[in-house]
Design a protein around this motif. Structure first.
Motif, PDB file in Angstrom:
ATOM      1  N   LEU A  36      -0.313  -5.139   6.082  1.00 45.09           N
ATOM      2  CA  LEU A  36       0.942  -4.700   6.687  1.00 45.09           C
ATOM      3  C   LEU A  36       1.679  -3.750   5.758  1.00 45.09           C
ATOM      4  CD1 LEU A  36       3.009  -4.900   8.955  1.00 45.09           C
ATOM      5  CD2 LEU A  36       3.923  -6.959   7.880  1.00 45.09           C
ATOM      6  N   ARG A  37       1.704  -4.079   4.436  1.00 46.97           N
ATOM      7  CA  ARG A  37       2.403  -3.206   3.497  1.00 46.97           C
ATOM      8  C   ARG A  37       1.716  -1.849   3.384  1.00 46.97           C
ATOM      9  NH1 ARG A  37       3.813  -7.430  -1.465  1.00 46.97           N
ATOM     10  NH2 ARG A  37       5.452  -8.592  -0.358  1.00 46.97           N
ATOM     11  N   GLN A  38       0.381  -1.845   3.339  1.00 45.94           N
ATOM     12  CA  GLN A  38      -0.337  -0.571   3.267  1.00 45.94           C
ATOM     13  C   GLN A  38      -0.104   0.262   4.527  1.00 45.94           C
ATOM     14  OE1 GLN A  38      -1.827   0.830   0.864  1.00 45.94           O
ATOM     15  NE2 GLN A  38      -1.932  -0.827  -0.616  1.00 45.94           N
ATOM     16  N   SER A  39      -0.025  -0.390   5.685  1.00 43.62           N
ATOM     17  CA  SER A  39       0.257   0.336   6.919  1.00 43.62           C
ATOM     18  C   SER A  39       1.627   0.996   6.868  1.00 43.62           C
ATOM     19  CB  SER A  39       0.164  -0.609   8.131  1.00 43.62           C
ATOM     20  OG  SER A  39      -1.132  -1.150   8.249  1.00 43.62           O
ATOM     21  N   LEU A  40       2.607   0.274   6.321  1.00 40.45           N
ATOM     22  CA  LEU A  40       3.946   0.851   6.225  1.00 40.45           C
ATOM     23  C   LEU A  40       3.993   1.966   5.184  1.00 40.45           C
ATOM     24  CD1 LEU A  40       6.085  -2.427   6.425  1.00 40.45           C
ATOM     25  CD2 LEU A  40       5.693  -0.736   8.232  1.00 40.45           C
ATOM     26  N   ARG A  41       3.271   1.789   4.063  1.00 44.52           N
ATOM     27  CA  ARG A  41       3.270   2.832   3.039  1.00 44.52           C
ATOM     28  C   ARG A  41       2.574   4.096   3.536  1.00 44.52           C
ATOM     29  NH1 ARG A  41       1.166   1.059  -2.658  1.00 44.52           N
ATOM     30  NH2 ARG A  41       1.671   3.273  -2.972  1.00 44.52           N
ATOM     31  N   TRP A  43       2.504   5.454   6.391  1.00 48.85           N
ATOM     32  CA  TRP A  43       3.058   5.526   7.737  1.00 48.85           C
ATOM     33  C   TRP A  43       2.609   6.753   8.534  1.00 48.85           C
ATOM     34  CZ3 TRP A  43       6.028   9.588   9.272  1.00 48.85           C
ATOM     35  CH2 TRP A  43       6.614  10.379   8.271  1.00 48.85           C
ATOM     36  N   SER A  46      -0.628   5.760   9.984  1.00 48.90           N
ATOM     37  CA  SER A  46      -0.388   4.613  10.862  1.00 48.90           C
ATOM     38  C   SER A  46       0.200   5.056  12.188  1.00 48.90           C
ATOM     39  CB  SER A  46       0.547   3.610  10.177  1.00 48.90           C
ATOM     40  OG  SER A  46      -0.018   3.118   8.984  1.00 48.90           O
ATOM     41  N   GLN A 349      -5.522  -3.725   8.911  1.00 44.18           N
ATOM     42  CA  GLN A 349      -4.688  -2.576   9.266  1.00 44.18           C
ATOM     43  C   GLN A 349      -5.021  -2.084  10.670  1.00 44.18           C
ATOM     44  OE1 GLN A 349      -4.261   0.517   6.193  1.00 44.18           O
ATOM     45  NE2 GLN A 349      -5.101  -0.950   4.716  1.00 44.18           N
TER      46      GLN A 349
END
Length: 969
Positions: A36-41, A43, A46, A349
Motif C-alpha cells: 500500500l505504501r509503495q502504491s502511494l509513493r 502514485w 498507480s 500492489q
C-alpha cells in the motif's frame, strides 16, 4: 556486434540459498502494508493502472445496469401484468402434450411428444373451468376511427379496464369510467390524435358506431402511443381470436392445476408461481433467448478483450514501477525480507490497484447508466422501471477487476525476486538476454495458427461441396471449422507475443543502420521487454480486432447490397397502391376495382407533388385471370389460361463457365410466380427508372420496344423474349420439378413466344427481378395485358421526414375512407433508400481502433520516457543534441506501434481471407478477393504507426534531470 546477446541460460545467481520461510500472517500483513505504501509513493504509475482497470469496468458495469434497468423486477412484472388480480388466464388453444413454463407462460414445451397433434380448442368461457371469486374479461380488436386528418387504425381494449381488480394494470388518469355502452376512454395521445376532448363524440367507421369520451386511461404494459382506446363492450368489434384475457381474483392454482389447464388449451399467469416457479421454471438460456445470448456473449467478449488489454498494459506499468522500486525492495531484502515477501509486495500492489479500479469503475458505471437513461429515455415502456442495479454482478465485476490487477502484477513480481540485493542497492541493472527457446515456441504457434485457418476453410468448402448424407457429421464439421477460424489467428498472435523479445532483437540489428536515434530506440525496447512486448501485444490485439471487424462489416454489407433490391430509384418516395373486392372464395380480382385503383393512384400522385415531388410516375402491372370460383365456392385453376413473362437469358455464372452445362430452371424461365413487367407511360419512364432517357430511346419505347435495367434479359441480338405459359404447366404436374429440371426435354414448352426490341438503360438502383423490364401501355395492350396501378413513384429530394410522416398518415386515412364492406384498399408510402454504404462503419471502426492504438501507444511511450530518464540525462551529459532524444522517442513509437499494427493486421486478415475463400468455394454472395478493403488495411497497418510516430516526434521529451549524472560529464 550490434543488438543484444542471445543466450541459452541466464547469468549465474550469486545469492546464497535461503532458509525455508516460516508461514506467518504477520509477514502477509507487513507485505500488504508495504504494498500500500509503495502504491502511494509511486502514485503516477498507480493512477495509470487504476485508470486502465477503471475504464473497461465502468463501461461493462454501465452496460449491465442500463440493460437491467430496461426490464422490470419480478415484483414490478407481476404488479404490471395483474394489477390487483391474483392471475390471468388465456384460452389460446394448443396440441396434446403442451406445457407452459410457470415463470414464462408464453413459452412452452412438449411434455409428451407421442400423444398426437390434433388441435385442442380452449373453452369459450373460462369461468366454467376455474373456481374463483372475481373475473374480469378483456378483449382486443382493431377499429377505424375518424381523426383530424381522416381515418386511422386504433387498437381497442374491450372490457371493464377500470375495474378495481385491474388497478395498476390499467390506470384511469382523468375523467370517469364509462357507465353505458356508448362511452369510451382513450390514452391522452390518442385523444390528441383524434382531435377530441372529454365530452366530445368520436365517430368510428369500422365498426360503425359513435362513442362519447368520458376519460383518459393508460396501460402499464403498453407504450400508450396515439393508437389505443378503451371501450366497455364488444358491440360490433371483430375480436382477435385467442387474445381474450380473464383476470382472476381469489384463486391460487398449484403447478398441477396449471398443467391440467394446459391440457385444455389454457395458459395461466399466476402471481405466486411466476415468482416461485420451482422445477417449472424456464431454462435460463434456450433457443428463444437469442437477444439475451447476444447481449451476454457480447458483454463477455468485450470484458475478455478489455481484460487482455488491461493486463498487458498494466503489466508493462508494473514492470516499470517494480524497476523504480528496485532500491526500496533491496532495502527490504537486506533487513530480512525473503523472496516470497518481495514477491507479495509487488503482487499485492496489483491486487490493491485492481480492487480500487474495480470499485471506482463499478460506481462510475452505475452513474453512467443513470445518465444514459436520462439522455436516451423517451418515456417508453422500457424506461419506466427505474434504475435497477444488479448488485451481485457488480460485486463480480469488482472481484474480476481485483483478479485482473493481481494477474497484471504477477510477472513483474516474479521478475522482482530475481535481482541481486547488493547490485540493486548500488542501482545496477542486470543485463537482458534473449532466450533461444522462446522463438521456437513462438514460430511453432505461428505455423500452427496459420495452418488451422487454412485447414478449417478448406474443410468447410469440401464439406459443403461433398454434401455428406450424415447431417450430424456435417454440423460437427461446420462447428469445428468455425471454431478453427477463430482459434487459428489467436494462436498466431500469441506466438508473435511469445517470440516478441526475439523479434525486437532482430529489429535492433536492422535499425542500427538508420542512425543513432533508431539504434538507441531499438536497443531500449530490447533492454526492457517487460514494457515493450506487452505494449506491442496490446496494439496487435486492437489491430486484430479492427481487421476482423472491417472484413466482417465489408462482407455483410456487400451481401446486403447484393440482396437489397428496390422497386423504385434510390431517394424517391413510393406509394404502394392495392385493392380488391372482398370475396368469400378468396379470389382477389383487382380489375373489378380498376377505376377506384386509378383514382387512388391519381390521389397519391397529387399528394406526392403537393409534398414537394417535382415529377411523379404511375407504374402498373399485368393482371392474370388464373382462377375462378368453383361449385363449392373455392378457387379452381383454369389450366388453359395463360400468363406471360420475359425470359432471362444465360445468368452471369453460366456465361463465366461456358464449358460447363448450364440450364435455366423452369421456375426462372416462367417468371417464378412473379410479375416481371412494369407498365409505365413513356414520359414517366425516366422518373420510374431513375436514369436519363434520350429522345430516341423514349420514341422507340413508345413504338413497342422494351427497356431493361439488366442485360440478363437481352438476347445476343438485343431482343427481349416474351413467353406465354399455360396455367396447367405452371401449377400442374410440373410444380415439383420447377426447381430441379436437369434436362431440356423435361421442361414444358411455352404456349407461344414473341420478341420485342430491347433497350438497355443502366440505372444506379439495384431493382428487384420483377422490376427490370419496362413496357409502354400501348405495348401492353398489343400483347393483350390487362393492367392495374401498383406503385406511384415521386422524386423525393424535397420530401423531408416530417412530410413523409404526414404522407403516411394521409395514406392510411385515404385507404380506410375508400374501403367498405365490399371492397378493401391499401395505400402506404415509404422512401426507397439505397443500401447502407460501408464507408461510415469502416471509418467508425478505424477511428475506434485508432483511439485504442493511440491510448496503448501513449501508455507504452509514457512508460518508456519515465524509465528512460536516467538514460536521457546521460545523453545530455555527454553532449547529445535535443533532436537525438526526440528521434529516440519517435523511432520507439514506430517500432512498437508498427510491430503491433502489422502483426495484428496479418492475424486479422487470416479469417477474412478464409471467409472470402469459403464464400467463393460455396457459391455464396459476399466479398471477392478484389473487394477486400485493402486500402483500409493499409491505413491500419502502415499509416497509423507513422501517425503515432509523428505525434511522438512532435511532443518534446521532458527536460532531463542531470543531478544523478553529473559525474559522467
Amino acid at each position: 556486434m550490434s543488438g543484444p546477446r542471445v543466450t541459452r541460460s541466464t547469468f549465474p545467481d550469486p545469492r546464497p540459498p535461503e532458509a525455508r520461510e516460516r508461514r506467518s500472517l504477520v509477514r502477509w500483513r507487513i507485505s500488504l502494508k508495504m504494498a500500500l505504501r509503495q502504491s502511494l509513493r509511486s502514485w503516477p504509475s498507480s493512477v495509470l493502472v487504476i485508470l486502465l482497470v477503471f475504464l473497461p469496468i465502468a463501461g461493462v458495469s454501465a452496460a449491465m445496469v442500463y440493460a437491467t434497468s430496461l426490464q422490470p423486477s419480478p415484483q414490478q412484472r407481476v404488479d404490471s401484468e395483474l394489477g390487483q388480480a391474483d392471475a390471468w388466464v388465456q384460452g389460446q388453444g394448443t396440441t396434446p402434450g403442451y406445457r407452459q413454463y410457470l415463470d414464462q407462460p408464453m413459452q412452452s414445451y412438449v411434455a409428451d411428444p407421442d400423444v398426437g397433434d390434433e388441435w385442442i380448442e380452449p373453452p369459450a368461457d373460462i369461468t366454467t373451468v376455474i373456481d374463483a371469486d372475481e373475473f374480469v374479461r378483456i378483449d382486443g380488436a382493431t377499429a377505424s376511427v375518424e381523426t383530424e386528418s381522416g381515418f386511422g387504425l386504433f387498437y381497442a381494449v374491450i372490457g371493464s379496464t377500470w375495474d378495481p381488480l385491474l388497478e395498476g394494470r390499467y390506470t384511469l388518469l382523468d375523467g370517469r369510467a364509462p357507465t353505458s355502452p356508448d362511452e369510451m376512454l382513450a390514452t391522452p395521445e390518442s385523444l390528441k390524435r383524434i382531435g377530441a376532448e372529454l365530452g366530445d363524440v368520436v365517430v368510428m367507421k369500422d365498426p360503425a358506431a359513435t362513442y362519447t369520451v368520458v376519460g383518459t386511461m393508460s396501460s402499464r404494459l403498453d407504450d400508450n402511443g396515439d393508437g389505443m382506446i378503451f371501450v366497455p363492450e364488444v358491440g360490433g368489434f371483430e375480436v382477435e381470436p385467442f387474445r381474450t384475457t380473464w383476470y382472476v381474483g381469489g384463486w391460487h392454482p398449484s403447478a398441477d392445476d396449471v398443467y391440467a389447464l394446459n391440457a385444455l388449451g389454457v395458459t395461466v399467469f399466476d402471481r405466486e408461481l411466476v415468482q416461485n416457479p420451482g422445477d417449472g421454471a424456464a431454462p435460463g438460456f434456450d433457443s428463444s433467448s437469442g437477444t439475451s445470448w447476444a447481449f451476454y456473449s457480447a458483454t463477455a467478449a468485450s470484458l475478455v478483450f478489455c481484460a487482455y488489454l488491461v493486463m498487458l498494459l498494466a503489466g508493462a506499468a508494473f514492470s516499470v514501477s517494480a524497476k523504480r522500486q528496485q532500491r526500496a525492495l533491496a532495502v527490504a531484502a537486506s533487513v530480512g525480507a525473503s523472496r516470497a515477501d518481495v514477491f507479495r509486495i509487488v503482487l499485492f500492489q496489483g491486487t490493491i490497484l485492481g480492487l480500487a479500479g474495480g470499485i471506482l469503475g463499478s460506481a462510475a458505471g452505475i452513474g453512467l447508466a443513470g445518465l444514459g437513461r436520462a439522455w436516451f429515455g423517451d418515456g417508453s415502456l422500457a424506461y419506466s422501471w427505474g434504475l435497477r442495479v444488479p448488485w451481485w454482478a457488480i460485486v463480480g465485476l469488482a472481484v474480476f477487476a481485483t483478479v485482473m490487477g493481481t494477474l497484471s502484477a504477477l510477472l513483474p513480481a516474479r521478475a522482482a525476486t530475481r535481482g541481486d540485493t547488493l547490485a540493486a542497492l548500488r542501482g545496477a541493472r542486470r543485463p537482458v538476454s534473449v532466450s533461444a527457446a522462446r522463438p521456437k515456441v513462438g514460430l511453432a504457434l505461428l505455423i500452427a495458427g496459420a495452418a488451422i485457418v487454412v485447414v478449417s476453410a478448406a474443410g468447410l468448402v469440401v464439406t459443403y461441396q461433398a454434401d455428406l448424407p450424415d447431417g450430424e457429421l456435417t454440423r460437427s464439421i461446420y462447428m469445428i471449422g468455425m471454431i478453427g477460424m477463430i482459434v487459428g489467428p489467436l494462436l498466431l498472435q500469441v506466438g508473435v507475443i511469445i517470440a516478441g523479445h526475439w523479434l525486437l532483437a532482430q529489429a535492433a540489428r536492422l535499425l542500427g543502420r538508420f542512425g543513432l536515434g533508431a539504434r538507441l530506440a531499438a536497443r531500449d525496447a530490447v533492454a526492457n521487454p517487460g514494457r515493450s512486448v506487452p505494449s506491442f501485444g496490446a496494439i496487435a490485439a486492437c489491430a486484430f480486432l479492427a481487421t476482423a471487424s472491417i472484413g466482417g462489416v465489408a462482407t455483410l454489407m456487400n451481401m446486403d447490397a447484393a440482396g437489397a433490391t428496390q422497386v423504385a430509384p434510390y431517394g424517391s418516395v413510393v406509394a404502394s397502391v392495392g385493392g380488391s373486392p372482398v370475396a368469400e372464395s378468396g379470389i382477389e380480382d383487382p380489375l373489378v376495382v380498376e377505376a377506384e385503383l386509378r383514382e387512388l393512384a391519381a390521389s397519391a400522385a397529387k399528394a406526392l407533388r403537393d409534398a414537394g415531388s417535382e415529377a411523379t410516375a404511375v407504374t402498373s402491372a399485368p393482371v392474370w385471370d388464373r382462377y375462378s370460383e368453383g361449385d363449392d365456392g373455392n378457387p379452381v385453376l383454369n389450366p388453359d389460361a395463360e400468363i406471360a413473362a420475359p425470359e432471362p437469358i444465360l445468368p452471369q455464372q453460366c456465361a463465366e463457365n461456358p464449358d460447363e452445362p448450364c440450364l435455366l430452371s423452369f421456375y426462372s424461365r416462367s417468371g417464378g410466380g412473379e410479375n416481371r413487367f412494369v407498365v409505365v407511360a413513356p414520359n414517366d419512364l425516366e422518373t420510374a427508372i431513375g436514369a436519363p432517357i434520350s429522345a430516341e430511346q423514349e420514341a422507340a419505347f413508345d413504338a413497342g420496344a422494351a427497356v431493361v435495367e439488366d442485360p440478363q434479359w437481352l438476347t445476343s441480338d438485343g431482343d427481349v423474349v416474351v413467353n406465354w405459359w399455360r396455367n396447367g404447366d405452371l401449377d400442374g404436374d410440373q410444380t415439383g420439378s420447377m426447381f430441379n429440371v436437369t434436362d431440356v426435354a423435361d421442361q414444358p414448352a411455352p404456349a407461344s413466344t414473341k420478341t420485342l426490341d430491347g433497350i438497355l438503360v443502366e440505372s444506379p438502383t439495384l431493382f428487384s427481378d420483377d422490376r427490370q423490364v419496362y413496357i409502354a401501355p400501348s405495348t401492353a395492350r398489343a400483347l393483350g395485358f390487362a393492367t392495374v396501378p401498383t406503385y406511384v413513384i415521386g422524386e423525393g429530394s424535397a420530401i423531408t421526414t416530417a412530410k413523409l410522416d404526414a404522407l403516411s398518415a394521409w395514406a392510411e386515412s385515404e385507404a380506410l375512407s375508400m374501403s367498405s364492406d365490399t371492397t378493401d384498399f391499401s395505400l402506404s408510402t415509404w422512401r426507397s433508400d439505397p443500401p447502407a454504404a460501408p464507408a461510415p462503419w469502416l471509418w467508425l471502426i478505424l477511428g475506434g481502433v485508432t483511439v485504442l492504438v493511440i491510448a496503448a501507444s501513449a501508455v507504452s511511450l509514457g512508460l518508456s520516457r519515465v524509465e528512460r530518464r536516467p538514460d536521457d540525462a546521460t545523453l545530455t551529459a555527454v553532449g547529445a543534441a535535443p533532436g537525438v532524444r526526440r528521434a529516440v522517442g519517435s523511432w520507439q513509437a514506430l517500432v512498437i506501434a508498427g510491430y503491433g499494427c502489422i502483426v495484428g493486421t496479418v492475424a486479422g486478415l487470416l479469417p477474412v481471407l478464409g471467409v472470402v475463400y469459403i464464400l467463393d468455394g460455396t457459391g455464396q454472395e459476399g466479398l471477392a478477393l478484389a473487394d477486400v478493403p485493402w486500402l483500409w488495411y493499409g491505413l491500419l497497418a502502415l499509416a497509423l504507426p507513422l501517425a503515432v510516430a509523428l505525434v511522438s516526434w512532435l511532443v518534446p521529451p521532458r527536460a532531463p534531470d542531470l543531478t544523478r549524472r553529473t559525474a559522467i560529464a
